[in-house]
Design a protein around this motif. Structure first.
Motif, PDB file in Angstrom:
ATOM      1  N   THR A 129      16.272  39.637  -0.187  1.00  0.00           N
ATOM      2  CA  THR A 129      15.146  38.983   0.461  1.00  0.00           C
ATOM      3  C   THR A 129      15.487  38.616   1.897  1.00  0.00           C
ATOM      4  O   THR A 129      16.654  38.659   2.314  1.00  0.00           O
ATOM      5  CB  THR A 129      14.759  37.709  -0.300  1.00  0.00           C
ATOM      6  OG1 THR A 129      15.839  36.761  -0.213  1.00  0.00           O
ATOM      7  CG2 THR A 129      14.460  38.014  -1.769  1.00  0.00           C
ATOM      8  N   ASP A 167      15.357  35.612   3.199  1.00  0.00           N
ATOM      9  CA  ASP A 167      16.183  34.400   3.218  1.00  0.00           C
ATOM     10  C   ASP A 167      17.653  34.733   2.983  1.00  0.00           C
ATOM     11  O   ASP A 167      18.542  34.146   3.614  1.00  0.00           O
ATOM     12  CB  ASP A 167      15.690  33.409   2.160  1.00  0.00           C
ATOM     13  CG  ASP A 167      14.364  32.768   2.552  1.00  0.00           C
ATOM     14  OD1 ASP A 167      14.044  32.787   3.765  1.00  0.00           O
ATOM     15  OD2 ASP A 167      13.657  32.270   1.667  1.00  0.00           O
ATOM     16  N   GLU A 168      17.912  35.662   2.079  1.00  0.00           N
ATOM     17  CA  GLU A 168      19.302  36.060   1.819  1.00  0.00           C
ATOM     18  C   GLU A 168      19.913  36.735   3.045  1.00  0.00           C
ATOM     19  O   GLU A 168      21.083  36.493   3.380  1.00  0.00           O
ATOM     20  CB  GLU A 168      19.352  36.994   0.611  1.00  0.00           C
ATOM     21  CG  GLU A 168      19.019  36.305  -0.703  1.00  0.00           C
ATOM     22  CD  GLU A 168      18.868  37.294  -1.853  1.00  0.00           C
ATOM     23  OE1 GLU A 168      18.996  36.879  -3.011  1.00  0.00           O
ATOM     24  OE2 GLU A 168      18.616  38.499  -1.571  1.00  0.00           O
ATOM     25  N   ARG A 201      20.585  34.057   5.671  1.00  0.00           N
ATOM     26  CA  ARG A 201      21.727  33.226   5.267  1.00  0.00           C
ATOM     27  C   ARG A 201      23.044  33.938   5.574  1.00  0.00           C
ATOM     28  O   ARG A 201      23.992  33.340   6.086  1.00  0.00           O
ATOM     29  CB  ARG A 201      21.630  32.899   3.776  1.00  0.00           C
ATOM     30  CG  ARG A 201      22.626  31.825   3.305  1.00  0.00           C
ATOM     31  CD  ARG A 201      22.473  31.547   1.824  1.00  0.00           C
ATOM     32  NE  ARG A 201      21.096  31.245   1.479  1.00  0.00           N
ATOM     33  CZ  ARG A 201      20.341  31.974   0.676  1.00  0.00           C
ATOM     34  NH1 ARG A 201      20.839  33.089   0.133  1.00  0.00           N
ATOM     35  NH2 ARG A 201      19.101  31.625   0.400  1.00  0.00           N
ATOM     36  N   ASN A 204      12.380  36.852  11.649  1.00  0.00           N
ATOM     37  CA  ASN A 204      12.893  37.862  10.726  1.00  0.00           C
ATOM     38  C   ASN A 204      14.031  38.678  11.319  1.00  0.00           C
ATOM     39  O   ASN A 204      14.308  39.779  10.864  1.00  0.00           O
ATOM     40  CB  ASN A 204      11.769  38.808  10.308  1.00  0.00           C
ATOM     41  CG  ASN A 204      11.197  39.556  11.516  1.00  0.00           C
ATOM     42  OD1 ASN A 204      10.952  38.961  12.554  1.00  0.00           O
ATOM     43  ND2 ASN A 204      10.986  40.850  11.381  1.00  0.00           N
ATOM     44  N   SER A 263      18.172  28.531  12.752  1.00  0.00           N
ATOM     45  CA  SER A 263      17.142  29.544  12.549  1.00  0.00           C
ATOM     46  C   SER A 263      15.799  29.043  13.076  1.00  0.00           C
ATOM     47  O   SER A 263      15.434  27.889  12.887  1.00  0.00           O
ATOM     48  CB  SER A 263      17.034  29.860  11.058  1.00  0.00           C
ATOM     49  OG  SER A 263      16.035  30.803  10.831  1.00  0.00           O
ATOM     50  N   LYS A 299      11.722  29.670  13.043  1.00  0.00           N
ATOM     51  CA  LYS A 299      10.634  30.298  12.300  1.00  0.00           C
ATOM     52  C   LYS A 299       9.456  30.527  13.238  1.00  0.00           C
ATOM     53  O   LYS A 299       8.867  29.589  13.749  1.00  0.00           O
ATOM     54  CB  LYS A 299      10.194  29.411  11.121  1.00  0.00           C
ATOM     55  CG  LYS A 299      11.262  29.253  10.057  1.00  0.00           C
ATOM     56  CD  LYS A 299      11.577  30.573   9.387  1.00  0.00           C
ATOM     57  CE  LYS A 299      12.574  30.395   8.236  1.00  0.00           C
ATOM     58  NZ  LYS A 299      12.903  31.672   7.609  1.00  0.00           N
TER      59      LYS A 299
END
Length: 329
Positions: free
Chosen positions: A2, A4-5, A8, A20, A320, A322
């Motif tokens: 994903t 998020d992974e 991270r 992204n 991060s 967004k």
């Protein structure tokens, strides 16, 4: 994997994450890694580099042999640009991405292709930062800040002083000017060139901006109106071109009297090609002040300090951010 992974993992590497995408420096080469969600949540990552110099066929062939399965070099018409698409085939997305990162930087080092040292905004050397400006490249932080402030100031001024009437006049005139290449090609070469019809709405949009039209959705509407108006002008101009070819000049009053018949006789081909031109230029003619502000904000969000001599970050990784998804182009 994903999004998020992926983010991270990138943060664990100390890279700067924006929406992204992740931005970092590997073995002295700044890079952008943009995540795209695939079917069934698979996801892909496009890895991008921008270097000073030409990527030869030998360099690309050598790199292609070292890439893991599921990773392919993407075609590019931009000089010094290298983009590789990584999928989850084989060992998985993260291992493929890391191996591709190492392979790309290795190939660039072997080819002795340097990192650009000219700011794309002011065309001067001595860059002190990195930002996403037609690639993740060295820039002057002051230039990015100035561009952001200037864009915001123009957007605010346009909202106050922008005028729909003058903008529409500019769009109509721009559409007429943009139709000249298609008109000349049609009447003198006697065939349609579809790509020339893309110039018509683009010229109408430019005319709207040039005549200080308010840069909101009205810019798109007026650009389309200017493009449609150009078809009328092309019909009228066609009468005069035909008359000139036989040595006769039609009186304006006579041509105006023919206007209803001329409008009814506009060939369907004109509409088809114009519709195609509007479709192809949609990304350009639909831009508003809001889009420009979002674009400079995205560039500002990717801004990071850079020391060319160290070939690495000059400061800690930022958290991060967004925001709107970044486009890989």
């Amino acid at each position: 994997m994903t999004l998020d992974e992926f983010l991270r993992y990138c943060q664990e590497q100390g890279w700067h994450c924006v929406s992204n995408a992740a931005f970092g420096v590997e073995r002295g080469y700044p890079f952008a890694a943009i995540y795209r969600t695939g079917g069934r949540g698979a996801g892909t990552v496009q890895l991008q580099f921008q270097v000073a110099g030409r990527l030869t066929g030998a360099t690309l062939r050598s790199l292609r042999k070292t890439l893991p399965r599921g990773c392919t070099i993407q075609p590019s018409n931009q000089a010094g640009s290298l983009a590789v698409q990584c999928s989850a085939a084989g060992e998985g997305l993260l291992p493929n991405f890391q191996r591709t990162l190492e392979a790309c930087t290795g190939a660039l080092r072997e080819a002795m292709l340097p990192v650009p040292d000219t700011c794309p905004l002011c065309r001067q050397p001595g860059c002190d930062a990195l930002a996403l400006v037609n690639g993740y490249v060295p820039v002057h932080a002051a230039c990015v800040q100035s561009q952001t402030q200037d864009t915001l100031a123009r957007a605010e001024a346009n909202q106050v002083s922008g005028n729909y009437v003058t903008g529409l006049i500019g769009a109509l005139l721009g559409g007429v000017v943009g139709s000249i290449p298609a008109l000349l090609c049609l009447y003198f070469l006697e065939y349609y060139v579809g790509i020339l019809y893309m110039l018509i709405p683009m010229a109408a949009y430019y005319g709207y901006k040039l005549f200080k039209g308010k840069m909101n959705r009205a810019a798109l509407v007026c650009s389309i109106a200017g493009a449609l108006f150009s078809l009328v002008v092309m019909q009228v101009a066609g009468v005069y071109i035909t008359g000139a070819q036989v040595g006769y000049f039609f009186p304006p009053a006579y041509v105006l009297g023919l206007l209803p018949e001329l409008l009814a006789a506009i060939p369907l081909t004109h509409y088809v090609f114009l519709a195609l031109g509007i479709f192809l230029s949609w990304g350009y003619i639909s831009r508003t002040s809001r889009h420009e502000v979002q674009n400079v904000a995205a560039v500002q969000a990717t801004l990071q300090p850079y020391r060319r001599d160290a070939g690495a970050w000059a400061g800690p990784s930022a958290p991060s951010y967004k925001g709107p998804e970044l486009d890989e182009r």
